[in-house]
Design a protein around this motif. Structure first.
Motif, PDB file in Angstrom:
ATOM      1  N   CYS A  58       0.819  -1.226   0.000  1.00 60.09           N
ATOM      2  CA  CYS A  58       0.000   0.000   0.000  1.00 60.09           C
ATOM      3  C   CYS A  58       0.844   1.262   0.000  1.00 60.09           C
ATOM      4  O   CYS A  58       0.400   2.300  -0.470  1.00 60.09           O
ATOM      5  N   MET A  67       8.073  10.461 -12.108  1.00 57.83           N
ATOM      6  CA  MET A  67       7.740   9.705 -13.320  1.00 57.83           C
ATOM      7  C   MET A  67       7.286  10.617 -14.472  1.00 57.83           C
ATOM      8  O   MET A  67       6.787  10.138 -15.480  1.00 57.83           O
ATOM      9  N   ARG A  72       5.802   4.873  -1.973  1.00 56.59           N
ATOM     10  CA  ARG A  72       6.681   6.049  -2.115  1.00 56.59           C
ATOM     11  C   ARG A  72       8.065   5.743  -1.552  1.00 56.59           C
ATOM     12  O   ARG A  72       8.205   4.911  -0.636  1.00 56.59           O
ATOM     13  N   ALA A 115      -8.397  13.132 -12.867  1.00 55.10           N
ATOM     14  CA  ALA A 115      -7.778  14.122 -13.764  1.00 55.10           C
ATOM     15  C   ALA A 115      -6.276  14.064 -13.575  1.00 55.10           C
ATOM     16  O   ALA A 115      -5.778  13.444 -12.626  1.00 55.10           O
ATOM     17  N   SER A 116      -5.569  14.737 -14.489  1.00 44.77           N
ATOM     18  CA  SER A 116      -4.126  14.857 -14.294  1.00 44.77           C
ATOM     19  C   SER A 116      -3.840  16.072 -13.419  1.00 44.77           C
ATOM     20  O   SER A 116      -4.513  17.105 -13.541  1.00 44.77           O
ATOM     21  N   ALA A 117      -2.809  15.930 -12.610  1.00 44.40           N
ATOM     22  CA  ALA A 117      -2.399  17.056 -11.759  1.00 44.40           C
ATOM     23  C   ALA A 117      -1.867  18.217 -12.596  1.00 44.40           C
ATOM     24  O   ALA A 117      -1.704  19.314 -12.084  1.00 44.40           O
ATOM     25  N   ASP A 121      -5.195   7.889 -12.683  1.00 42.74           N
ATOM     26  CA  ASP A 121      -5.598   6.515 -13.018  1.00 42.74           C
ATOM     27  C   ASP A 121      -7.079   6.321 -12.666  1.00 42.74           C
ATOM     28  O   ASP A 121      -7.484   6.489 -11.510  1.00 42.74           O
ATOM     29  N   PRO A 129      -3.047  10.338  -5.202  1.00 39.28           N
ATOM     30  CA  PRO A 129      -3.125   9.635  -3.923  1.00 39.28           C
ATOM     31  C   PRO A 129      -2.900   8.129  -4.020  1.00 39.28           C
ATOM     32  O   PRO A 129      -2.630   7.495  -2.994  1.00 39.28           O
ATOM     33  N   GLY A 130      -3.004   7.552  -5.205  1.00 35.08           N
ATOM     34  CA  GLY A 130      -2.813   6.097  -5.330  1.00 35.08           C
ATOM     35  C   GLY A 130      -3.845   5.363  -4.490  1.00 35.08           C
ATOM     36  O   GLY A 130      -5.049   5.503  -4.678  1.00 35.08           O
ATOM     37  N   GLU A 170      -6.418  12.206  -9.083  1.00 34.55           N
ATOM     38  CA  GLU A 170      -5.735  10.965  -9.470  1.00 34.55           C
ATOM     39  C   GLU A 170      -5.972  10.706 -10.961  1.00 34.55           C
ATOM     40  O   GLU A 170      -7.102  10.737 -11.426  1.00 34.55           O
ATOM     41  N   GLU A 220       3.012  12.713  -3.612  1.00 28.23           N
ATOM     42  CA  GLU A 220       4.135  11.818  -3.319  1.00 28.23           C
ATOM     43  C   GLU A 220       4.342  10.833  -4.469  1.00 28.23           C
ATOM     44  O   GLU A 220       3.377  10.282  -5.014  1.00 28.23           O
TER      45      GLU A 220
HETATM   46  C1  LIG Z   1       4.008   5.469  -7.310  1.00 28.62           C
HETATM   47  S1  LIG Z   1       2.306   5.773  -7.188  1.00 28.62           S
HETATM   48  C2  LIG Z   1       2.260   6.731  -5.691  1.00 28.62           C
HETATM   49  C3  LIG Z   1       0.911   6.696  -5.033  1.00 28.62           C
HETATM   50  C4  LIG Z   1       0.834   7.406  -3.673  1.00 28.62           C
HETATM   51  N1  LIG Z   1       1.078   8.821  -3.813  1.00 28.62           N
HETATM   52  C5  LIG Z   1       1.822   6.815  -2.690  1.00 28.62           C
HETATM   53  O1  LIG Z   1       2.819   7.474  -2.390  1.00 28.62           O
HETATM   54  O2  LIG Z   1       1.625   5.678  -2.206  1.00 28.62           O
HETATM   55  C6  LIG Z   1       2.074   6.996  -8.431  1.00 28.62           C
HETATM   56  C7  LIG Z   1       0.661   7.529  -8.533  1.00 28.62           C
HETATM   57  O3  LIG Z   1       0.679   8.736  -9.303  1.00 28.62           O
HETATM   58  C8  LIG Z   1      -0.460   8.747 -10.147  1.00 28.62           C
HETATM   59  N2  LIG Z   1      -0.150   9.747 -11.180  1.00 28.62           N
HETATM   60  C9  LIG Z   1       0.878   9.735 -12.039  1.00 28.62           C
HETATM   61  N3  LIG Z   1       0.879  10.834 -12.793  1.00 28.62           N
HETATM   62  C10 LIG Z   1      -0.188  11.582 -12.395  1.00 28.62           C
HETATM   63  C11 LIG Z   1      -0.712  12.833 -12.806  1.00 28.62           C
HETATM   64  N4  LIG Z   1      -0.154  13.541 -13.788  1.00 28.62           N
HETATM   65  N5  LIG Z   1      -1.817  13.294 -12.190  1.00 28.62           N
HETATM   66  C12 LIG Z   1      -2.408  12.587 -11.194  1.00 28.62           C
HETATM   67  N6  LIG Z   1      -1.956  11.395 -10.784  1.00 28.62           N
HETATM   68  C13 LIG Z   1      -0.853  10.890 -11.364  1.00 28.62           C
HETATM   69  C14 LIG Z   1      -0.564   7.304 -10.570  1.00 28.62           C
HETATM   70  O4  LIG Z   1      -1.801   7.013 -11.146  1.00 28.62           O
HETATM   71  C15 LIG Z   1      -0.327   6.626  -9.231  1.00 28.62           C
HETATM   72  O5  LIG Z   1      -1.505   6.580  -8.468  1.00 28.62           O
END
Ligand SMILES: C[S@@+](CC[C@H](N)C(=O)[O-])C[C@H]1O[C@@H](n2cnc3c(N)ncnc32)[C@H](O)[C@@H]1O
Length: 265
Positions: free
Chosen positions: A30, A125, A33, A102-104, A83, A60-61, A81, A120
């Motif tokens: 879970c 990426m 990060r 949506a995308s950040a 995804d 938030p994943g 988020e 986080e």
């Molecule tokens: C490595 S996981 C980290 C999840 C969580 N923040 C944690 O630390 O456990 C990366 C997350 O970033 C999301 N993500 C990647 N690029 C994003 C973007 N441009 N906007 C929103 N979410 C994004 C992915 O869908 C995924 O949920």
């Protein structure tokens, strides 16, 4: 996560191609990060969310940090988020109106709607252009004086030769199946400052995402046992997890986790 992410492809192919963080989530992990839950808590203490805050979380994943932040009873909390499945799952958990798919980079939220924004393990990426757009979006969402916190991978030392950096990025991207673009602490601070933030807090932690002691600390005994069981049962997943851990160990001298808290100037 397993059911959500195993719908469209045969399991073996999917396991081989799946981005590393979703593979770990599928195995029951879970905390996704690099600095683990301890660096998250250090970051949150410096972010000082309280009941007056309107908080936006990027990416938030599985929503573990969301749970910690919601314990401070902020006036508002909104997760953004990218995804779709993860967003839908979290929306079910947190209730209506709290999760946007949506995308950040372009959240659609009104300007100056937040007093605190954090994200986080999501900037590392992104391409340099996407990183810039996301940090600019955080700034747009924040009111003057608002705080922005990040928790990301960090290449060390600050003046790491470009060749080593490129080789690390190439191997990590191939191994994790996510385009990894690393920054040093100096680069991260410069990015935030370039977007109009003043750095107020910095902390680092070892990149021990897949080290046994860290897994137990992050996930607790019961979840760790479930993860171990899932890893033992799935040969292909096991091989990918071991490859990821071997890569992180290869680069232990050049890879850390960093948390920064900055204020909108
Ligand atoms: C490595 S996981 C980290 C999840 C969580 N923040 C944690 O630390 O456990 C990366 C997350 O970033 C999301 N993500 C990647 N690029 C994003 C973007 N441009 N906007 C929103 N979410 C994004 C992915 O869908 C995924 O949920």
């Amino acid at each position: 996560m397993a059911t959500v992410y195993s719908q469209s492809l045969p399991r073996q192919i999917e396991t081989a191609r799946m981005p590393g963080h979703w593979l770990l989530a599928k195995l029951g992990k879970c905390v996704l990060r690099p600095g683990g839950i301890e660096l998250t808590r250090v970051m949150l203490r410096a972010l000082e969310v309280c009941s007056d805050d309107e908080v936006v979380e990027f990416a938030p994943g599985l929503g573990l940090t969301a749970q910690e932040v919601l314990r401070s009873n902020p006036r508002a909390y909104t997760a953004v988020e990218r995804d779709e499945n993860a967003a839908a799952r979290l929306a079910r958990r947190l209730g209506p109106g709290r999760v946007i798919h949506a995308s950040a980079e372009c959240t659609g939220l009104p300007a100056r709607c937040a007093s605190a924004v954090y994200g986080e393990a999501m900037l590392s990426m992104q391409t340099p252009e996407q990183k810039l757009r996301i940090v600019q979006e955080a700034r747009r969402l924040l009111r003057p004086g608002g705080r922005y916190a990040i928790h990301e991978l960090c290449a060390v030392p600050d003046f790491l030769p470009q060749e080593t950096m490129r080789e690390m990025q190439r191997r990590m991207s191939l191994n994790i199946h996510v385009g990894v673009r690393l920054l040093t602490a100096r680069n991260w601070k410069a990015l935030l400052e370039q977007c109009g933030f003043r750095i107020e807090f910095e902390a680092k932690a070892p990149m021990h995402l897949l080290e046994p002691k860290r897994v137990v600390r992050d996930e607790g005994a019961a979840r760790t046992l479930r993860i171990v069981w899932n890893v033992l049962r799935d040969r292909q997943a096991r091989s990918r997890v071991l490859q990821m851990r071997a890569l992180f160990r290869d680069y232990r001298d050049h890879l850390q986790a960093i948390a920064l808290v900055a204020r909108k100037a």
